[in-house]
Write a protein that holds these residues in place. Structure first.
Motif, mmCIF file in Angstrom:
data_model
loop_
_atom_site.group_PDB
_atom_site.id
_atom_site.type_symbol
_atom_site.label_atom_id
_atom_site.label_comp_id
_atom_site.label_asym_id
_atom_site.label_seq_id
_atom_site.Cartn_x
_atom_site.Cartn_y
_atom_site.Cartn_z
ATOM 1 N N ILE A 43 2.234 9.966 -7.914
ATOM 2 C CA ILE A 43 0.976 9.898 -7.024
ATOM 3 C C ILE A 43 1.156 8.598 -6.105
ATOM 4 O O ILE A 43 0.627 8.730 -5.022
ATOM 5 C CB ILE A 43 -0.262 9.576 -7.971
ATOM 6 N N GLY A 44 1.792 7.618 -6.625
ATOM 7 C CA GLY A 44 2.162 6.627 -5.937
ATOM 8 C C GLY A 44 3.074 6.788 -4.592
ATOM 9 O O GLY A 44 2.788 6.167 -3.572
ATOM 10 N N LEU A 45 3.818 7.810 -4.856
ATOM 11 C CA LEU A 45 4.750 8.045 -3.797
ATOM 12 C C LEU A 45 3.805 8.926 -2.549
ATOM 13 O O LEU A 45 4.123 8.559 -1.376
ATOM 14 C CB LEU A 45 5.925 9.008 -3.953
ATOM 15 N N VAL A 46 3.087 9.723 -3.034
ATOM 16 C CA VAL A 46 2.152 10.443 -2.156
ATOM 17 C C VAL A 46 1.146 9.465 -1.532
ATOM 18 O O VAL A 46 0.976 9.607 -0.406
ATOM 19 C CB VAL A 46 1.387 11.508 -3.051
ATOM 20 N N THR A 47 0.767 8.579 -2.389
ATOM 21 C CA THR A 47 -0.618 7.644 -1.725
ATOM 22 C C THR A 47 0.280 6.407 -1.011
ATOM 23 O O THR A 47 -0.440 5.401 -0.571
ATOM 24 C CB THR A 47 -1.432 7.097 -2.720
ATOM 25 N N GLY A 48 1.640 6.447 -0.854
ATOM 26 C CA GLY A 48 2.194 5.294 0.013
ATOM 27 C C GLY A 48 2.357 4.122 -0.987
ATOM 28 O O GLY A 48 2.328 2.836 -0.540
#
Length: 140
Positions: A43-48
């Motif tokens: 999720i962190g990767l997707v949300t930057g």
């Protein structure tokens, strides 16, 4: 009183509940690791690069670089990131429990159908009928 307590503990439901609690605690640790170590980084990767566990609003004085530092300082914080992580944990656990209950119900349904098929199957002659036939054949 001790005898009553022993009888209570020896009942199957209490033992089943104890096993369920122990397995539930272990399962919670697995789900917590799944969320913290696998899902949140994705999720962190997707949300930057956003880390939910570190999202908070400081309700007091001072600036804090992380939630851990703010809590260590005793600052009042609104830790909504921890809440989001708890909600994700809950949803995963609820989904897995749903799948388990669905699987158990499917197994129960197939067992019930199998029992119904066995009950509906034509019955052969009983042991008594066979013995009576043998007796009648020997009389002739």
């Amino acid at each position: 009183m001790i005898k009553e307590f022993k009888d209570f503990i020896a009942k199957g439901n209490v033992m089943d509940m104890a096993v369920g609690i122990i397995i539930g605690a272990a399962f919670t640790a697995i789900v917590t690791s799944l969320v913290a170590d696998l899902i949140n980084p994705i999720i962190g990767l997707v949300t930057g690069g956003m880390d939910f566990s570190n999202l908070f609003v400081n309700l007091g004085e001072g600036d804090y670089t992380s939630l851990a530092v703010a809590r260590e300082a005793g600052a009042p914080v609104f830790a909504y990131g921890s809440f989001i992580t708890a909600v994700i944990n809950f949803l995963i656990i609820a989904f897995v429990v749903f799948l388990l209950v669905k699987m158990v119900n499917r197994v129960k349904d197939s067992a019930i159908k199998k029992e119904a098929a066995v009950a509906a199957a034509p019955k052969g002659p009983s042991e008594l009928d066979v013995l009576m036939e043998i007796r009648d054949a020997l009389k002739k």
